[in-house]
Design a protein around this motif. Structure first.
Motif, PDB file in Angstrom:
ATOM      1  N   ALA A  13      27.414 -20.262  -3.662  1.00  0.00           N
ATOM      2  CA  ALA A  13      26.846 -19.686  -2.434  1.00  0.00           C
ATOM      3  C   ALA A  13      26.753 -18.167  -2.505  1.00  0.00           C
ATOM      4  CB  ALA A  13      27.683 -20.112  -1.227  1.00  0.00           C
ATOM      5  N   GLN A  14      27.736 -17.526  -3.081  1.00  0.00           N
ATOM      6  CA  GLN A  14      27.747 -16.068  -3.137  1.00  0.00           C
ATOM      7  C   GLN A  14      26.964 -15.510  -4.317  1.00  0.00           C
ATOM      8  OE1 GLN A  14      28.988 -14.122  -0.772  1.00  0.00           O
ATOM      9  NE2 GLN A  14      29.847 -15.806   0.388  1.00  0.00           N
ATOM     10  N   LYS A  18      21.668 -13.698  -7.055  1.00  0.00           N
ATOM     11  CA  LYS A  18      22.181 -12.357  -7.348  1.00  0.00           C
ATOM     12  C   LYS A  18      22.485 -12.176  -8.830  1.00  0.00           C
ATOM     13  CE  LYS A  18      24.069 -11.978  -2.707  1.00  0.00           C
ATOM     14  NZ  LYS A  18      23.513 -13.218  -2.207  1.00  0.00           N
ATOM     15  N   HIS A  36      21.510 -19.802   3.835  1.00  0.00           N
ATOM     16  CA  HIS A  36      21.516 -18.528   4.560  1.00  0.00           C
ATOM     17  C   HIS A  36      21.933 -17.351   3.678  1.00  0.00           C
ATOM     18  CE1 HIS A  36      25.751 -19.696   5.040  1.00  0.00           C
ATOM     19  NE2 HIS A  36      25.997 -18.418   5.238  1.00  0.00           N
ATOM     20  N   LYS A  37      22.566 -17.616   2.556  1.00  0.00           N
ATOM     21  CA  LYS A  37      22.904 -16.547   1.608  1.00  0.00           C
ATOM     22  C   LYS A  37      21.687 -16.100   0.811  1.00  0.00           C
ATOM     23  CE  LYS A  37      27.348 -16.411   2.385  1.00  0.00           C
ATOM     24  NZ  LYS A  37      28.069 -15.218   2.778  1.00  0.00           N
ATOM     25  N   LYS A  42      19.873 -20.874   8.597  1.00  0.00           N
ATOM     26  CA  LYS A  42      21.222 -21.454   8.596  1.00  0.00           C
ATOM     27  C   LYS A  42      21.106 -22.957   8.735  1.00  0.00           C
ATOM     28  CE  LYS A  42      23.789 -17.558  10.365  1.00  0.00           C
ATOM     29  NZ  LYS A  42      24.709 -17.071  11.379  1.00  0.00           N
TER      30      LYS A  42
END
Length: 81
Positions: A13-14, A18, A36-37, A42
């Motif tokens: 998720a994080q 990225k 939502h990340k 959401k």
């Protein structure tokens, strides 16, 4: 771990979106992301399941998602993701 029958799940998720998230390089069986990340609405996410892995459904009923879940998915949330 696979040779011992252990499934490996990673919560990305994080990190998804990225840094590179290649399931083959990570050698994961399951990988989850939260929409939502990634600027999606959401309430939507995704679960990668390695092709030869069989999962027991948590909720039995209609055979959506190859028998993995019951219920109807939200097309709007899926498109948003």
């Amino acid at each position: 771990m696979r040779e011992h029958g252990i499934r490996f799940h990673t919560d990305a998720a994080q990190s998804a979106g990225k840094i590179p998230t290649n399931v083959n390089e990570l050698k994961v069986d399951l990988l989850s992301i939260a929409g939502h990340k990634l600027y999606a609405p959401k309430g939507v996410g995704a679960l990668y399941v390695r092709g030869d892995l069989e999962l027991e459904p948590l909720i039995h009923g209609a055979g959506h998602e190859l028998g993995r879940r019951a219920g109807t998915e939200s097309a709007l949330l899926a498109v948003g993701l």
